[in-house]
Motif scaffolding. Sequence first.
Motif, short mmCIF file in Angstrom:
data_model
loop_
_atom_site.label_atom_id
_atom_site.label_comp_id
_atom_site.label_asym_id
_atom_site.label_seq_id
_atom_site.Cartn_x
_atom_site.Cartn_y
_atom_site.Cartn_z
N ALA A 1 -3.46 -3.66 -2.50
CA ALA A 1 -2.28 -4.39 -2.02
C ALA A 1 -2.68 -5.70 -1.36
CB ALA A 1 -1.49 -3.51 -1.04
N GLU A 2 -3.78 -5.69 -0.62
CA GLU A 2 -4.27 -6.90 0.03
C GLU A 2 -4.62 -7.97 -1.01
OE1 GLU A 2 -7.25 -7.91 3.65
OE2 GLU A 2 -8.03 -6.56 2.12
N ALA A 3 -5.32 -7.56 -2.06
CA ALA A 3 -5.69 -8.51 -3.12
C ALA A 3 -4.44 -9.06 -3.80
CB ALA A 3 -6.59 -7.82 -4.14
N GLU A 4 -3.45 -8.20 -4.02
CA GLU A 4 -2.23 -8.64 -4.68
C GLU A 4 -1.45 -9.63 -3.79
OE1 GLU A 4 1.84 -6.70 -6.56
OE2 GLU A 4 0.24 -5.40 -5.86
N GLU B 1 -7.51 3.75 1.50
CA GLU B 1 -8.29 2.50 1.52
C GLU B 1 -8.15 1.77 0.19
OE1 GLU B 1 -12.77 0.82 2.53
OE2 GLU B 1 -12.38 2.96 2.62
N GLU B 2 -8.19 2.50 -0.90
CA GLU B 2 -8.02 1.90 -2.22
C GLU B 2 -6.66 1.22 -2.34
OE1 GLU B 2 -7.26 3.65 -6.71
OE2 GLU B 2 -8.48 4.83 -5.32
N ASP B 3 -5.60 1.89 -1.85
CA ASP B 3 -4.26 1.31 -1.88
C ASP B 3 -4.18 0.05 -1.04
OD1 ASP B 3 -3.35 3.35 -3.52
OD2 ASP B 3 -2.56 4.55 -1.87
N ALA C 1 0.84 -1.21 0.00
CA ALA C 1 0.00 0.00 0.00
C ALA C 1 0.87 1.25 0.00
CB ALA C 1 -0.93 0.00 1.21
N PHE C 2 1.94 1.24 0.77
CA PHE C 2 2.86 2.38 0.81
C PHE C 2 3.48 2.62 -0.57
CE2 PHE C 2 7.15 4.05 1.06
CZ PHE C 2 6.96 5.22 1.77
N LEU C 3 3.93 1.55 -1.23
CA LEU C 3 4.55 1.70 -2.54
C LEU C 3 3.56 2.24 -3.57
CD1 LEU C 3 6.73 -1.53 -2.62
CD2 LEU C 3 7.49 0.83 -2.28
N ARG C 4 2.30 1.82 -3.47
CA ARG C 4 1.28 2.36 -4.37
C ARG C 4 1.09 3.86 -4.13
NH1 ARG C 4 -2.04 -1.18 -6.93
NH2 ARG C 4 -1.58 -3.36 -6.57
N ALA C 5 1.03 4.25 -2.85
CA ALA C 5 0.87 5.67 -2.52
C ALA C 5 2.08 6.48 -2.97
CB ALA C 5 0.65 5.83 -1.02
#
Length: 85
Positions: free
Chosen positions: A68-71, A62-64, A47-51
């Motif tokens: 990330a959870e799904a991945e 929340e989207e991130d 999630a951090f890397l996406r942000a």
Amino acid sequence: MANRRSTDPSRPAPAAPRSRAPRKNPALQPSSPLSEAARRELIAVGAFLRAERRGFVHGHAEEDWLAAEAEVDALLRVSPRGSSQ
């Protein structure tokens, strides 16, 4: 200097390092169970890397996390609750 090699021909050259098989991380092996804490850490990093890629624009936490959870779950082949499929 301590890092210089000796040029003395009477001294044998140091042995080359032995090649070893790469170490396997047990947390990433499909047969080993992943703790919930380790799973959450992987999700948090994802999630951090996406942000970070987005420039930390607000409003997407929340989207991130969900992406990330799904991945992570797909990569680890575990259900979202942490039990094996």
